[in-house]
Design a protein around this motif. Structure first.
Motif, PDB file in Angstrom:
ATOM      1  N   GLY A 645       0.806  -1.224   0.000  1.00 18.59           N
ATOM      2  CA  GLY A 645       0.000   0.000   0.000  1.00 18.59           C
ATOM      3  C   GLY A 645       0.836   1.270   0.000  1.00 18.59           C
ATOM      4  O   GLY A 645       2.064   1.238  -0.004  1.00 18.59           O
ATOM      5  N   TRP A 646       0.143   2.380  -0.011  1.00 18.19           N
ATOM      6  CA  TRP A 646       0.756   3.706  -0.101  1.00 18.19           C
ATOM      7  C   TRP A 646       1.296   4.116   1.265  1.00 18.19           C
ATOM      8  O   TRP A 646       0.574   4.080   2.257  1.00 18.19           O
ATOM      9  N   LYS A 647       2.586   4.486   1.317  1.00 14.61           N
ATOM     10  CA  LYS A 647       3.174   4.971   2.579  1.00 14.61           C
ATOM     11  C   LYS A 647       2.992   6.483   2.618  1.00 14.61           C
ATOM     12  O   LYS A 647       3.417   7.187   1.710  1.00 14.61           O
ATOM     13  N   THR A 648       2.371   6.927   3.685  1.00 13.60           N
ATOM     14  CA  THR A 648       2.010   8.346   3.751  1.00 13.60           C
ATOM     15  C   THR A 648       3.112   9.214   4.363  1.00 13.60           C
ATOM     16  O   THR A 648       2.848  10.317   4.826  1.00 13.60           O
ATOM     17  N   ASP A 649       4.345   8.726   4.376  1.00 11.22           N
ATOM     18  CA  ASP A 649       5.437   9.556   4.927  1.00 11.22           C
ATOM     19  C   ASP A 649       5.748  10.691   3.960  1.00 11.22           C
ATOM     20  O   ASP A 649       6.389  10.481   2.926  1.00 11.22           O
ATOM     21  N   TYR A 650       5.303  11.860   4.336  1.00 11.05           N
ATOM     22  CA  TYR A 650       5.471  13.047   3.488  1.00 11.05           C
ATOM     23  C   TYR A 650       6.965  13.312   3.293  1.00 11.05           C
ATOM     24  O   TYR A 650       7.720  13.402   4.267  1.00 11.05           O
ATOM     25  N   PRO A 651       7.426  13.398   2.049  1.00  4.48           N
ATOM     26  CA  PRO A 651       8.879  13.416   1.811  1.00  4.48           C
ATOM     27  C   PRO A 651       9.551  14.773   2.067  1.00  4.48           C
ATOM     28  O   PRO A 651      10.696  14.955   1.689  1.00  4.48           O
ATOM     29  N   LEU A 652       8.842  15.696   2.685  1.00  2.00           N
ATOM     30  CA  LEU A 652       9.468  16.982   2.994  1.00  2.00           C
ATOM     31  C   LEU A 652       9.342  17.200   4.503  1.00  2.00           C
ATOM     32  O   LEU A 652       8.241  17.398   5.036  1.00  2.00           O
ATOM     33  N   VAL A 653      10.470  17.109   5.190  1.00  2.00           N
ATOM     34  CA  VAL A 653      10.456  17.268   6.647  1.00  2.00           C
ATOM     35  C   VAL A 653      11.421  18.391   7.019  1.00  2.00           C
ATOM     36  O   VAL A 653      12.595  18.354   6.627  1.00  2.00           O
ATOM     37  N   ASP A 654      10.920  19.375   7.740  1.00  2.00           N
ATOM     38  CA  ASP A 654      11.729  20.529   8.169  1.00  2.00           C
ATOM     39  C   ASP A 654      12.460  21.161   6.981  1.00  2.00           C
ATOM     40  O   ASP A 654      13.652  21.483   7.051  1.00  2.00           O
ATOM     41  N   GLY A 655      11.751  21.286   5.898  1.00  2.00           N
ATOM     42  CA  GLY A 655      12.342  21.945   4.733  1.00  2.00           C
ATOM     43  C   GLY A 655      13.377  21.112   4.007  1.00  2.00           C
ATOM     44  O   GLY A 655      14.060  21.588   3.107  1.00  2.00           O
ATOM     45  N   LYS A 656      13.519  19.826   4.393  1.00  2.00           N
ATOM     46  CA  LYS A 656      14.499  18.972   3.718  1.00  2.00           C
ATOM     47  C   LYS A 656      13.777  17.788   3.057  1.00  2.00           C
ATOM     48  O   LYS A 656      12.814  17.256   3.613  1.00  2.00           O
ATOM     49  N   LEU A 657      14.273  17.369   1.885  1.00  2.00           N
ATOM     50  CA  LEU A 657      13.701  16.195   1.235  1.00  2.00           C
ATOM     51  C   LEU A 657      14.129  14.960   2.008  1.00  2.00           C
ATOM     52  O   LEU A 657      15.305  14.799   2.350  1.00  2.00           O
TER      53      LEU A 657
END
Lengths: 730, 351
Positions: A645-657
């Motif tokens: 399934g789709w992993k919902t970990d948003y790839p932008l954390v604290d302004g970093k990819l």
């Protein structure tokens, strides 16, 4: 209970009950019509507002008459010149044209029809769809099966691919997920399929994040002076709104009326449509695309002609840099549109390069519209929406199964139809600027335009370089790979491990290496060998476990769909791109690719910053949340070959990819090419020789059969005759 | 004899030569024949074999010298077919006739040919040698592709001789008609030699009917259009169409002249020709019924349902079963009646 029912049914209570139900329904209706759109807009971060166009101005009656005279004259002259075009004496031609220009019946026949209608109805301003709908509220539609029906025009267009660029439910082609399931088959959870939600390697963006952009370019010629340029998916789509028809992705809800008022009827229906009016404008709400709403354009409306279609579609056929792309000569009065110099397919539809265009055929002669729904045919691999997936568009519809009539060897040529698609012989090459490998991650500074552009690592229109031949039965994968198999049921034919997954041609490898060397000057971090390997052998980016999983999925999930129906050999344009991928959602065929923000990309060349900017878009953030996961992303990933399934970990954390890597997709995409048809096909020996263009063994023929096909004694006898017939166009 | 026919005959014998090679048998004899007694036993055994299969042995002896040659010819025929089928097996091998605009199909179904009576032949056995090279001659020479030319000696194996068939055809409406549509009518107009395979005894009758009628309907398809009234006089028209061949009525009923197709007005309209105690159909269509079929169901059918009177009688198994059941019930009733009377009489005697 009985007593309760009795009290309920007393006249007074019954009236009350009825009132409650009515009020309830009214509340629901208001919620749906008023509250839902506001909530939805807020959720996806999109806005709507009434749209105005500066060029939609009223004219006086005198101006109308002057315009009418001028347009009639030019239409008449064009028709007259077409008729006497054969006369080779210039003076005689001129006299004949003048005679026709003053012939009464000719004058009547060639006056644009709407001049009279507008004059009679005193229409002196074109205000978009509402002007058209005054008369065309409904239209009669003739269906391919002979039925006719009357439909609401606005509804018809709003639900067509041209407006919403996605198909309902089961629309689209016979696309199979890498998990083996047919996309949107009956019984499955339907997901919206089309360009709307597809970050594609060629445009580099989602339509959501790349709809309309104004780019500050610094061309050499202006010495550092900024020139605003237009860019975005909206340039080719008829919605004039601030975003694509996002509402149509949802199972309920409709595009707001103000957005429907932005539909550009004239780009398809006016012969005098001015492509110079098509550029990005900024108003108090945001960026959107301008369009030609002048009376001049409105007065020349009629059925959509080839010229209209090519306003947009030459872009994906011949390409923006194609010499005969007329729309690309009119880039805008201001904020000129940016040209995409690498061609998506490189097979133009124009009288110069296509036999049907030269014969004066209209696009709609083959793609016969049913109202505003236009068929693309039943075969296709590109997962792009299709209004009429069951309607055939094919060569044999007109040409029959015995199309060759001139050649002495017509029967033999016709005999090939069972195995070889017409395009295989009648598209000899694509345009030189056809893009095969595009690196979005390491852009190149284009001094002339004054922007950073993606680097086309390899371009070619040559056979087996820019395109190759694959078995195709009409099925495709979720990432646009043609499916099919040798009718002998071969297990050797393995396009997703061979033809589409590896570039062996030493010339191409050398060209890629040279380009990589060039890039290394700007990007010293590039490891030359690794770069060339990843670009030409994308499978090298997979771990051994992923490779095993890929092998298993190909055998268990796709082999059966490759063997479906009847396969024939078709030419396919090849394409791969290096983009940023969300490695949290990776499978053996690739990972979720992330879009670019055009302005940041073109202006700074900082590709990571461009990705960050694009994924800050609210709708991408929503994509990484639970409701979208459940609504469509889980299903999307399953088709994509990503398990779990789709992993919902948003790839932008604290302004970093985070967990984002530049990668080539694990195989090349294959796009069907069907235009740019040449009258003279290939010569027999181009395929039937040991060094022929068809690799019979890779196409799943046995050694003996391959040897036989490569060394046909008969071909030697045919050669002189075949080339003879070729010279006279046979 | 014609060389092509020769090969067919040889191959027919060849099929029956399915026993160990004689040289193998000699080797066997020399290795096992150690003692005198052993040799004697072997001689007796050989005698038994020889006496037991005299015909096979004689044929084997006759065919033996030609076997090597026959194999060569076999493989030559196969390679000749392979050469032609390289192109002609392409299902879309066709061209548009410039005069009529019609598509002329030149393809040959590989499977169909393999299963046809001509499947073992070399293509040039029927088509002139010049067809071996491409490009081919524009049209066949007169006399080419003549069935009778090859088959005139085949009479002994057939119920109807080829000469008879030829004579029948020449009397048929297909040959004598003045209609422009009948110009150039030949065997090939109905029989595709690349697929032709005669109906075999034991094939389901319905299948035979369908196959045969397809040939007629390939030209006369209009007759079965829903609006066509030509066969309206025929009771149970559709049942007839499904269960008998066109030729049963459209050729002279008295003999087997299947190829003497009659004009419509001369065709059989007399029901009794078939529906009688001595029906023509049994001899014609139903001779394809195998002995086993007849043994399995025919005996009962003949005895109980009197199939000979109305062919297949009701053609409705349900109805047949129902009448059988009623008859059985009748017998039971009679028996019960008899038993009852016997019991009553015995009781009366005692009383």
């Amino acid at each position: 209970m009985n007593a309760f029912a009795k009290t309920l049914l007393t006249p007074k209570n019954a009236r009350r009950l009825l009132m409650t139900v009515a009020v309830g329904l009214l509340v629901l209706f208001v919620l749906y019509k008023v509250v839902y759109p506001i909530v939805f807009d807020a959720y996806v971060g999109k806005s709507n507002a009434p749209l105005t166009y500066a060029n939609s101005q009223p004219i006086s009656e005198a101006e109308l008459e002057a315009m009418a005279t001028e347009l009639s004259l030019s239409a008449r002259r064009a028709a007259a010149e077409a008729i006497v075009g054969q006369d080779d004496n210039a003076f005689a031609r001129r006299v004949k044209v003048e005679m026709l220009m003053n012939t009464q019946s000719f004058m009547r026949e060639h006056e644009p029809t709407h001049i009279k209608y507008f004059r009679d109805a005193s229409i002196l301003q074109y205000e978009g769809p509402q002007t058209c709908l005054q008369c065309h509220a409904t239209i009669k539609v003739r269906h391919h099966d002979g039925r006719t029906s009357e439909v609401d025009t606005l509804d018809d267009i709003v639900n067509s691919v041209h407006f919403k660029f996605q198909s309902d439910g089961g629309g689209g082609f016979s696309t199979y997920g890498y998990d083996g399931r047919q996309v949107n088959a009956e019984g499955s959870r339907p997901i919206p399929v089309g360009k709307i939600n597809r970050a594609c390697g060629i445009p580099g963006s989602f339509s959501w994040t790349g709809w309309a952009a104004l780019v500050e370019s610094r061309p050499e010629s202006t010495h550092g002076e900024v020139e605003l340029r237009s860019e975005g998916c909206g340039q080719c789509h008829i919605g004039g709104n601030y975003q694509p028809a996002t509402e149509k992705m949802m199972p309920i809800g409709d595009v707001p009326d103000v957005a429907k008022e932005g539909i550009d009827c004239l780009i398809c229906h006016s012969t005098e449509y001015d492509m110079n009016q098509r550029y990005v404008i900024r108003d108090h709400v945001g960026l959107r695309w301008n369009q030609d709403r002048t009376m001049r354009a409105a007065l020349t409306v009629g059925r959509a002609t080839t010229k209209n279609c090519l306003n947009c579609h030459q872009h994906n056929m011949g390409g923006d840099a194609y010499l005969h792309n007329e729309a690309a000569q009119a880039l805008g009065k201001q904020h000129r549109r940016l040209l995409h110099t690498g061609a998506k397919r490189g097979n133009p539809f124009s009288p110069q390069d296509d036999v049907h265009a030269a014969a004066g055929l209209q696009c709609t002669d083959c793609h016969v519209p049913e109202g505003h729904k236009i068929p693309r045919g039943r075969m296709g691999v590109d997962l792009v929406a299709n209004d009429l997936p069951d309607v055939e568009v094919s060569c044999v519809t007109c040409h029959s199964i015995a199309p060759h009539n001139r050649s002495e060897h017509k029967a033999l040529l016709n005999g090939h139809l069972d195995r070889i698609a017409c395009e295989t012989c009648h598209i000899r090459d694509l345009q030189d600027n056809n893009v095969v490998l595009r690196d979005w991650v390491h852009p190149t500074w284009d001094a002339e335009e004054g922007i950073f552009t993606p680097t086309d690592v390899y371009r070619s229109g040559e056979v087996n370089k820019g395109f190759t031949f694959l078995w195709f039965n009409g099925n495709g994968t979720f990432l646009a790979n043609a499916l099919g198999n040798n009718p002998n049921g071969s297990t050797e034919y393995d396009p997703l491990m061979r033809q589409l997954a590896r570039i062996d041609d030493p010339e191409i490898v050398a060209a890629v290496r040279e380009k990589a060397l060039e890039l290394k000057k700007t990007y010293p971090d590039i490891d030359l060998d690794a770069y060339v390997e990843a670009a030409t052998d994308p499978l090298s980016q997979l771990t051994p476990e992923q490779l095993d999983e890929r092998r298993r999925m190909l055998d268990e999930n796709l082999r059966a769909h490759m063997n479906d129906g009847q396969s024939r050999i078709y030419p396919f344009k090849l394409f791969n791109a290096m983009m940023y991928e969300d490695m949290g959602n990776q499978g053996p065929f690739g990972a979720m690719i992330l879009p670019f923000d055009y302005a940041t990309y073109y202006e700074t060349g900082d590709t990571a910053a461009s990705v960050k900017q694009a994924i800050r878009d609210p709708i991408v953030q929503r994509m990484y949340q639970e409701p979208f996961k459940l609504y469509m992303m889980d299903e999307f990933m399953a088709y994509f070959g990503v398990s779990g399934g789709w992993k919902t970990d948003y790839p932008l954390v604290d302004g970093k990819l985070k967990n984002v890597e530049p990668k080539w997709m694990r195989q090349m995409g294959s796009l069907m090419v069907n235009h740019g048809i040449q009258s003279v096909g290939r010569d027999c020996v181009e395929c039937h020789s040991p060094s022929g263009i068809l690799d019979y063994r890779a196409l799943g023929y046995s050694q003996e059969r391959a040897a036989e096909l490569e060394n046909l004694d008969i071909v030697e006898n045919l050669r002189p005759a075949a080339s003879l017939s070729a010279t006279d166009g046979g | 004899m014609n060389p092509a026919r020769n090969r067919v005959a040889a191959s027919a014998i060849g099929i029956r030569l399915d026993h160990p090679d004689p040289t193998d048998r000699d080797r066997l004899a020399s290795s096992t024949g150690g003692t005198r007694c052993g040799r004697l036993l072997l001689a007796v055994w050989l005698c038994v074999i020889v006496l037991g299969t005299p015909a096979a042995h004689a044929e084997a002896a006759a065919a033996d010298p030609g076997r090597a040659g026959e194999e060569v010819e076999h493989s030559e025929a196969a390679s000749d077919r392979h050469g032609c089928l390289r192109c002609h097996a392409m299902p879309t091998l066709a061209y548009r006739n410039p005069e009529s605009g019609e598509i002329v199909d030149l393809s040959i179904d590989r499977e169909g040919l393999a299963h046809s009576v001509h499947g073992e032949l070399a293509c040039i056995d029927c088509h002139r040698r010049s067809y071996r090279r491409y490009p081919h001659p524009d049209r066949p020479a007169p006399g080419d592709l003549d069935c009778i030319g090859c088959h005139e000696d085949d009479d002994q194996n057939l119920s109807r001789g080829w000469v008879d068939i030829d004579a029948e055809f020449k009397r048929s409406v297909h040959a004598v008609s003045d209609s422009p549509k009948a110009v150039g009518f030949s065997c090939h107009s109905c029989h595709d030699p690349h697929r032709f395979r005669p109906a075999a005894v034991g094939e389901p009758i319905a299948q035979i009917v369908r196959n045969h009628n397809e040939v007629c309907l390939s030209c006369h398809g209009k007759l079965i259009a829903p609006t066509n009234t030509s066969h309206d006089w025929l009771p149970n028209r559709d049942a007839h169409w499904a269960s008998v061949r066109c030729v049963e009525c459209h050729t002279p009923v008295a003999d087997f002249a299947n190829h003497e197709v009659l004009p419509a007005e001369k065709s059989e309209k007399n029901c009794v020709s078939c529906h009688s105690a001595n029906p023509q159909l049994l001899a014609r269509l139903y001779h394809f019924q195998s002995e086993e079929d007849i043994a399995r169901s025919g005996l009962l059918a003949k005895a109980v349902f009197n199939e000979a009177y109305v062919v297949g009688m009701s053609k409705s198994p349900a109805l047949d079963r129902l009448s059988l059941a009623i008859m059985g019930l009748m017998v039971l009733l009679l028996a019960a009646h008899g038993v009852g009377r016997y019991l009553v009489r015995r009781a009366n005697r005692r009383g």
